[in-house]
Design a protein around this motif. Structure first.
Motif, short mmCIF file in Angstrom:
data_model
loop_
_atom_site.label_atom_id
_atom_site.label_comp_id
_atom_site.label_asym_id
_atom_site.label_seq_id
_atom_site.Cartn_x
_atom_site.Cartn_y
_atom_site.Cartn_z
N ILE A 62 -0.89 -8.92 1.87
CA ILE A 62 -2.12 -9.28 1.06
C ILE A 62 -1.49 -10.25 -0.02
N LYS A 121 -0.68 -3.63 7.79
CA LYS A 121 -0.93 -2.21 7.18
C LYS A 121 -1.71 -1.43 8.25
N GLY A 174 -8.27 0.94 4.00
CA GLY A 174 -9.80 0.76 4.16
C GLY A 174 -10.40 -0.68 4.19
N PHE A 206 -11.96 -2.73 2.35
CA PHE A 206 -13.21 -3.05 1.94
C PHE A 206 -12.76 -3.60 0.49
N ARG A 222 13.58 -9.81 7.85
CA ARG A 222 14.42 -9.89 6.87
C ARG A 222 14.22 -8.83 5.68
N ARG A 223 14.91 -7.73 5.60
CA ARG A 223 14.45 -6.61 4.62
C ARG A 223 15.34 -6.95 3.25
N ASP A 263 5.95 -6.13 -2.34
CA ASP A 263 6.29 -5.26 -1.37
C ASP A 263 5.75 -3.86 -1.48
N GLY A 264 4.62 -3.74 -1.99
CA GLY A 264 3.85 -2.55 -1.92
C GLY A 264 4.09 -1.39 -2.72
N THR A 298 10.73 -1.88 -3.17
CA THR A 298 12.28 -1.91 -3.09
C THR A 298 12.38 -2.75 -4.40
N LEU A 340 -8.56 11.51 1.86
CA LEU A 340 -9.46 10.72 2.36
C LEU A 340 -9.35 10.60 3.84
N TRP A 358 -11.22 8.42 7.18
CA TRP A 358 -12.45 7.52 7.94
C TRP A 358 -12.11 7.11 9.27
N ASP A 367 0.31 -4.05 -4.96
CA ASP A 367 0.41 -2.62 -5.01
C ASP A 367 1.91 -2.42 -5.93
N VAL A 387 -10.10 -0.68 -4.74
CA VAL A 387 -9.65 -1.85 -5.45
C VAL A 387 -8.39 -2.62 -4.95
N CYS A 438 -6.88 -4.00 -2.56
CA CYS A 438 -6.84 -5.33 -1.69
C CYS A 438 -7.16 -6.42 -2.59
N GLY A 439 -8.20 -6.07 -3.53
CA GLY A 439 -8.74 -7.10 -4.37
C GLY A 439 -7.86 -7.42 -5.36
C1 FAD Z 1 -5.54 5.41 2.47
C2 FAD Z 1 -5.96 4.05 1.81
C3 FAD Z 1 -7.20 3.61 1.74
C4 FAD Z 1 -7.16 2.10 1.17
N1 FAD Z 1 -8.51 1.63 1.29
C5 FAD Z 1 -8.62 0.37 0.69
C6 FAD Z 1 -9.72 -0.26 0.62
O1 FAD Z 1 -10.95 -0.07 1.10
N2 FAD Z 1 -10.00 -1.51 -0.11
C7 FAD Z 1 -8.97 -1.63 -1.01
O2 FAD Z 1 -9.32 -2.92 -1.73
N3 FAD Z 1 -7.64 -1.27 -0.92
C8 FAD Z 1 -7.73 -0.31 -0.29
N4 FAD Z 1 -6.57 0.41 -0.12
C9 FAD Z 1 -5.36 -0.33 -1.06
C10 FAD Z 1 -4.71 -1.36 -0.20
O3 FAD Z 1 -4.21 -0.83 1.19
C11 FAD Z 1 -3.46 -2.18 -0.86
O4 FAD Z 1 -3.89 -2.07 -2.42
C12 FAD Z 1 -2.89 -3.08 -0.31
O5 FAD Z 1 -2.64 -3.02 0.83
C13 FAD Z 1 -1.83 -3.94 -1.38
O6 FAD Z 1 -1.22 -5.09 -0.77
P1 FAD Z 1 -0.11 -5.46 -1.19
O7 FAD Z 1 0.18 -6.93 -0.39
O8 FAD Z 1 0.44 -5.55 -2.55
O9 FAD Z 1 0.94 -4.70 -0.21
P2 FAD Z 1 1.11 -4.28 1.10
O10 FAD Z 1 -0.09 -4.44 1.88
O11 FAD Z 1 1.62 -2.58 0.93
O12 FAD Z 1 2.32 -4.88 1.72
C14 FAD Z 1 3.75 -5.09 1.31
C15 FAD Z 1 4.51 -5.81 2.25
O13 FAD Z 1 5.92 -5.88 1.86
C16 FAD Z 1 6.66 -5.74 2.90
N5 FAD Z 1 7.94 -4.99 2.37
C17 FAD Z 1 8.31 -3.58 1.88
N6 FAD Z 1 9.29 -3.62 1.50
C18 FAD Z 1 10.16 -4.87 2.05
C19 FAD Z 1 11.56 -5.16 1.85
N7 FAD Z 1 12.32 -4.47 1.13
N8 FAD Z 1 11.63 -6.51 2.26
C20 FAD Z 1 11.05 -7.30 3.02
N9 FAD Z 1 9.55 -6.81 3.04
C21 FAD Z 1 9.18 -5.44 2.56
C22 FAD Z 1 5.99 -4.69 4.11
O14 FAD Z 1 6.13 -4.68 5.19
C23 FAD Z 1 4.51 -5.23 3.67
O15 FAD Z 1 4.27 -6.21 4.65
C24 FAD Z 1 -6.36 1.38 0.51
C25 FAD Z 1 -4.82 2.16 0.45
C26 FAD Z 1 -4.67 3.33 0.96
C27 FAD Z 1 -3.30 4.28 0.84
#
Ligand code: FAD
Length: 418
Positions: free
Chosen positions: A12, A41, A45, A47, A124-125, A161-162, A166, A184, A186, A288, A299, A301-302
């Motif tokens: 995201i 992922k 959830g 939402f 590519r990591r 990268d979540g 890393t 949690l 669902w 994240d 919160v 995804c937002g």
């Molecule tokens: C149980 C649960 C329920 C949730 N429900 C909701 C919800 O209902 N609504 C909501 O808004 N949020 C929800 N969230 C939170 C939401 O999932 C995250 O906030 C969101 O995915 C964050 O997006 P992001 O792009 O920051 O990270 P991520 O979606 O985690 O993506 C990280 C990306 O980085 C890549 N990556 C990681 N390390 C490397 C590396 N070394 N090299 C290259 N690539 C790498 C991964 O493969 C991935 O594609 C929930 C979370 C959990 C755990």
């Protein structure tokens, strides 16, 4: 330099930022460890709270999400124990949107990949950072899973990268962790009937929480977020405990004639993690990687969409003109305080403590007072600064309003779901 900006993680936050930078005419490397453009992922959830609607519209993502079948929730009913709170249709609270990650992640990746200037580098990591003598981050080292290593350089490196980032670890960024006292689970249902008000419901059962909301493909998502003292019950029989919990919800959904089309999805421990979003010269964290909040208030995804958009807004001009990035990153840091303020409150809520007098008064007053109900909904949707609800005027009105209601004999808090 190979690129203007390198973004690590094509989910995201990363895809949103890459698309914005590409549209600003910049050269972007979007580096993702997964090889498939369909990767997504699963533990989410999805939402997306109404406070993100404007960013989704401005970035042109709202319509494509709708085209993929995303469900829009315009009036979320909240069960408070003192009754239901439902904001009026004309209250101006922006709607939430929900699209399963199996559709959302490939959609966002496709949009980023099709944006001129963006190189999506799959499989590519990132395994290392390149730093200059002054300690600024100036690039990354990637691995293809085999022996091949490649070095990429850019003026700005973005960790998207979540929560286990890393990039943050490699940059030795401090991690601030806080406990989460809920877990949690669902599931998705076909043919479920909602019995509560509005087009989706949340139950605040103190300390447990539950939700029932529409998602894409006409499915209904039912989720339970109990306090951890109920873990043994779920460990003994997860599905039975889930079904029992849902069956006891006041005005809960009818699942008897419905078909569960997924396993129970969830986790029993998910601590909150916070890192400085601008920890080093030449480095920024979004989504994240910067703030992994309690999933219960939905919160994350937002925050990922919004922080990515704020970073691109703050830095694209400086990257394009070659101006000093430090000021631009300070501006992003400032915008990120919106998330920090909510995250501080979210960490309190994640302790699953009984609500205080004021919190109870606000919820009780919101049942009958549209002014308080609207502010509670704006807060819950993260559609305005927390002060939209947490201010002396609302507090006074709630205390007086809830007092009046109590003296008229309002409903007592039921032990629902327990
Ligand atoms: C149980 C649960 C329920 C949730 N429900 C909701 C919800 O209902 N609504 C909501 O808004 N949020 C929800 N969230 C939170 C939401 O999932 C995250 O906030 C969101 O995915 C964050 O997006 P992001 O792009 O920051 O990270 P991520 O979606 O985690 O993506 C990280 C990306 O980085 C890549 N990556 C990681 N390390 C490397 C590396 N070394 N090299 C290259 N690539 C790498 C991964 O493969 C991935 O594609 C929930 C979370 C959990 C755990």
């Amino acid at each position: 330099m190979d690129y203007d900006v390198i973004i690590v993680g094509a989910s995201i936050a990363g895809c949103t930022a890459a698309t914005a930078y590409g549209r600003a005419g910049l050269r972007v490397a979007l580096v993702e460890r997964h090889r498939s453009p369909q990767a997504h992922k699963t533990l989410c959830g999805h939402f997306v709270l109404g406070g993100t609607r404007d960013v989704l519209r401005r970035t042109g993502l709202w319509q494509p999400m709708l085209a993929q079948g995303a469900a829009v929730t315009t009036g979320l009913g909240v069960w408070t124990g003192a009754g239901w709170v439902v904001p009026r249709p004309d209250s101006g609270v922006p709607p939430a949107i929900s699209l399963r990650r199996s559709k959302l992640d490939p959609l966002l990746r496709g949009i980023a990949d099709a944006t001129p200037g963006v190189d999506l580098l799959l499989g590519r990591r990132v395994v290392g950072l390149v730093e200059n003598a002054a300690g600024a981050v100036v690039g990354v080292v990637t691995s293809n899973g085999g022996a091949e290593r490649a070095e990429l350089r850019a003026r700005l490196v973005v960790g998207a990268d979540g929560h286990r980032s890393t990039v943050a670890r490699l940059a030795r960024v401090a991690e601030d962790r806080a406990p989460n006292h809920r877990f949690l689970f669902w599931a998705y249902y076909e043919g479920a009937t909602m019995n509560g008000p509005g087009d989706g419901q949340v139950w605040s059962l103190d300390p447990d929480i539950a939700v029932c909301v529409p998602v894409d493909d006409g499915l209904t998502q039912v989720g339970v977020f109990p306090a951890k003292d109920r873990l043994p019950e779920f460990t003994a029989g997860r599905v039975a405990a889930f079904d029992r919990f849902v069956a006891r919800l006041p005005d809960g959904p009818s699942l008897a004639g419905a078909r569960r089309v997924s396993n129970l999805i969830g986790t029993t421990d998910y601590p909150c993690i916070r890192r400085d979003p601008t920890p080093r010269p030449g480095l920024a964290l979004i989504g994240d990687a910067a703030t992994a909040s309690d999933p219960v208030p939905a919160v994350g995804c937002g925050w990922a969409f919004r922080s990515a958009s704020w970073l691109a807004d703050s830095t694209a001009g400086a990257l394009a003109s070659g101006a000093d990035l430090r000021r631009a990153l300070r501006s992003y840091r400032k915008a990120h305080r919106f998330i920090d303020r909510y995250d501080a409150l979210g960490r309190q809520d994640a302790l699953a403590q009984p609500p205080g007098t004021l919190q109870r008064a606000v919820r009780t007053a919101a049942v009958t007072d549209p002014y308080v109900a609207r502010r509670l909904a704006m807060f819950a949707m993260r559609a305005a600064d927390p002060s939209v609800l947490l201010n002396p005027r609302v507090a006074l009105r709630a205390l007086v309003g809830s007092g009046v209601r109590r003296s008229r004999g309002a409903a007592s808090v039921p032990a629902a779901g327990r």
